[in-house]
Write a protein that holds these residues in place. Structure first.
Motif, PDB file in Angstrom:
ATOM      1  N   SER A   1      -3.662   7.562  -1.892  1.00 42.44           N
ATOM      2  CA  SER A   1      -4.781   8.193  -1.189  1.00 42.44           C
ATOM      3  C   SER A   1      -4.615   9.711  -1.143  1.00 42.44           C
ATOM      4  CB  SER A   1      -4.888   7.629   0.230  1.00 42.44           C
ATOM      5  OG  SER A   1      -5.157   6.245   0.209  1.00 42.44           O
ATOM      6  N   LEU A   2      -3.383  10.164  -0.917  1.00 42.54           N
ATOM      7  CA  LEU A   2      -3.142  11.604  -0.873  1.00 42.54           C
ATOM      8  C   LEU A   2      -3.382  12.248  -2.233  1.00 42.54           C
ATOM      9  CD1 LEU A   2      -2.239  14.091   0.650  1.00 42.54           C
ATOM     10  CD2 LEU A   2       0.144  13.456   0.201  1.00 42.54           C
TER      11      LEU A   2
ATOM     12  N   GLY B   1      -7.207   3.130  -1.116  1.00 41.54           N
ATOM     13  CA  GLY B   1      -6.864   1.769  -0.697  1.00 41.54           C
ATOM     14  C   GLY B   1      -7.479   0.713  -1.589  1.00 41.54           C
TER      15      GLY B   1
ATOM     16  N   GLN C   1      10.875   7.533   3.596  1.00 36.45           N
ATOM     17  CA  GLN C   1       9.744   8.402   3.902  1.00 36.45           C
ATOM     18  C   GLN C   1      10.213   9.816   4.240  1.00 36.45           C
ATOM     19  OE1 GLN C   1       6.589   7.622   3.499  1.00 36.45           O
ATOM     20  NE2 GLN C   1       7.075   5.512   2.925  1.00 36.45           N
TER      21      GLN C   1
ATOM     22  N   THR D   1       3.655   9.738  -6.957  1.00 39.88           N
ATOM     23  CA  THR D   1       2.759   8.630  -6.624  1.00 39.88           C
ATOM     24  C   THR D   1       3.130   7.369  -7.396  1.00 39.88           C
ATOM     25  OG1 THR D   1       0.956  10.175  -6.172  1.00 39.88           O
ATOM     26  CG2 THR D   1       0.354   7.884  -6.594  1.00 39.88           C
TER      27      THR D   1
ATOM     28  N   SER E   1       6.664   0.684  -3.190  1.00 37.54           N
ATOM     29  CA  SER E   1       5.911  -0.040  -2.167  1.00 37.54           C
ATOM     30  C   SER E   1       5.687  -1.487  -2.574  1.00 37.54           C
ATOM     31  CB  SER E   1       4.559   0.653  -1.933  1.00 37.54           C
ATOM     32  OG  SER E   1       4.745   1.975  -1.489  1.00 37.54           O
TER      33      SER E   1
ATOM     34  N   LYS F   1       0.841  -1.202   0.000  1.00 36.58           N
ATOM     35  CA  LYS F   1       0.000   0.000   0.000  1.00 36.58           C
ATOM     36  C   LYS F   1       0.867   1.239   0.000  1.00 36.58           C
ATOM     37  CE  LYS F   1      -2.145   1.059   3.759  1.00 36.58           C
ATOM     38  NZ  LYS F   1      -3.095   1.032   4.899  1.00 36.58           N
ATOM     39  N   SER F   2       0.529   2.179  -0.875  1.00 38.63           N
ATOM     40  CA  SER F   2       1.206   3.466  -0.935  1.00 38.63           C
ATOM     41  C   SER F   2       0.258   4.547  -0.441  1.00 38.63           C
ATOM     42  CB  SER F   2       1.650   3.765  -2.380  1.00 38.63           C
ATOM     43  OG  SER F   2       2.103   5.101  -2.486  1.00 38.63           O
ATOM     44  N   GLN F   3       0.674   5.270   0.591  1.00 32.35           N
ATOM     45  CA  GLN F   3      -0.149   6.360   1.107  1.00 32.35           C
ATOM     46  C   GLN F   3      -0.263   7.500   0.103  1.00 32.35           C
ATOM     47  OE1 GLN F   3      -1.860   6.140   3.779  1.00 32.35           O
ATOM     48  NE2 GLN F   3      -0.939   4.321   4.708  1.00 32.35           N
ATOM     49  N   GLU F   4       0.689   7.555  -0.838  1.00 32.96           N
ATOM     50  CA  GLU F   4       0.659   8.638  -1.820  1.00 32.96           C
ATOM     51  C   GLU F   4      -0.551   8.533  -2.741  1.00 32.96           C
ATOM     52  OE1 GLU F   4       2.710  11.100  -1.588  1.00 32.96           O
ATOM     53  OE2 GLU F   4       3.805  10.114   0.026  1.00 32.96           O
TER      54      GLU F   4
ATOM     55  N   ALA G   1     -10.203   9.272  -0.385  1.00 35.66           N
ATOM     56  CA  ALA G   1      -9.242   8.639   0.535  1.00 35.66           C
ATOM     57  C   ALA G   1      -9.514   7.144   0.661  1.00 35.66           C
ATOM     58  CB  ALA G   1      -9.302   9.313   1.897  1.00 35.66           C
TER      59      ALA G   1
END
Length: 357
Positions: free
Chosen positions: A36-37, A111, A148, A208, A215, A31-34, A107
């Motif tokens: 969702s951002l 995911g 990070q 991203t 990731s 999972k990449s938080q980028e 958001a």
């Protein structure tokens, strides 16, 4: 599952499908938080573009205009001020409901676009090894933390440079804003914010994509296995090879025993003198002759010996014996292409029996 303390250098094998499925079950996903951002920023940009078209925004503007124009008529009591504040808060929430909803949906979608929904409480389960100071230092100064940190600095630098360039280009317009009304100021601010968000989105798309690839590679590296783990999982999934070999031997023994018991009832045994033997059975009413036994080398010689012991005719026909052995299964009918050759053999045997009787 590998032990926590195992050296990553020992994990040289690619993860199996079962290993990856177990990781998903534990809630360990790539999972990449980028993502969702990025989607949240995109939703925020879309919401800012659509705000002027929202009915709630127009209603709020009219209410604020009426309130400001008639502010001298509002009673100065506490209850009146509280009521006015509540009405303003409700109107503001109505206007912000759609933008906030868009950002929340984006958001959540961040995911879902990366992996299927996973329901697991294991990440929430307390683990005592996390209390170790050494483990804490590894997490703080590990490769993941450094990546990070560098990524965060890069994003701050990118946004700062974009904001500086954008504000510098608009520097001549700032002097003229002093005498303009609130509506013009709001429009200029909104346009400036949309330009900044557009530039941030364009550059963040590159960040991203890179973070998604990183990731995924990091997750796959984390799931790699040692050779011992692969062997152990293979045994658990497929069974112990020694036990499987023993069961296979037992099945073969039962098949051989059943074949040798069927040879005395055969009509004829077709042989290549020492290498192939096929025992055929035919009775009136059958659609085609059946193969009741077959074998090679030592098994072929045993079939021949049992056939001769029980006075079953043995015919040597090497081409036919090899062809039948390759194409027909035990208790199966002979193939159509061998009907003629087999019919000649069985006819010859039946003629011999009639002549002998």
């Amino acid at each position: 599952m590998a032990a926590e303390g195992e050296d990553g250098a020992d994990r040289t094998e690619d993860p199996t499908a079962h290993r990856l499925e177990e990781a998903l079950r534990r809630g360990d996903v790539a999972k990449s938080q980028e993502v969702s951002l990025f989607l949240s920023l995109g939703a925020l940009t879309l919401a800012l573009m659509l705000i002027p078209t929202f009915g709630a925004a127009k209603t709020l503007a009219l209410d604020l205009r009426a309130f400001l124009m008639n502010a001298h008529l509002v009673p100065d009591s506490g209850s009146a001020m509280l009521g006015a504040g509540q009405r303003g808060l409700v109107a503001g929430l109505k206007m912000l409901a759609i933008p906030i909803g868009l950002v929340m949906v984006a958001a959540l979608a961040g995911g879902l676009v990366q992996h299927r929904p996973v329901w697991s409480f294991e990440p929430l389960t307390p683990k005592f090894e996390r209390l170790s100071p050494l483990s804490g230092l590894k997490r703080i100064f590990g490769q993941q933390a450094i990546v990070q940190f560098v990524k965060g600095l890069a994003k701050i630098g990118i946004v700062g440079v974009l904001a500086a360039v954008l504000l510098w280009r608009e520097r001549d317009r700032f002097e003229g804003l002093v005498g303009q009304g609130p509506a013009d100021l709001l429009g200029f601010t909104l346009t400036l914010a949309l330009k900044l968000l557009g530039g941030v989105l364009a550059l963040h798309a590159v960040v991203t994509i890179g973070d998604v690839v990183y990731s995924r590679l990091s997750w796959m590296k984390r799931q790699r296995m040692t050779r011992e783990e692969v062997k152990r999982e293979s045994k658990e999934q497929d069974g112990n090879p020694e036990i499987k070999a023993k069961l296979r031997q037992m099945r073969m023994a039962r098949v051989r025993k059943r074949m040798m018991a069927a040879v005395p009832q055969a009509t004829v045994v077709v042989m290549n003198p020492t290498h192939f033997a096929v025992a055929l059975k035919y009775e009136p009413g059958m659609a085609a002759p059946l193969c009741v036994a077959k074998g090679v080398d030592a098994m072929a010689l045993r079939i021949r010996a049992v056939a001769e012991e029980h006075r079953v005719p043995v015919i040597e026909n090497p081409p036919l014996a090899r062809a039948l052995h390759a194409t027909v299964e035990i208790d199966g009918e002979i193939p159509v292409e061998h009907y003629r050759a087999v019919a000649e053999v069985i006819g010859f045997v039946l003629r011999l029996k009639r002549r002998a009787s």
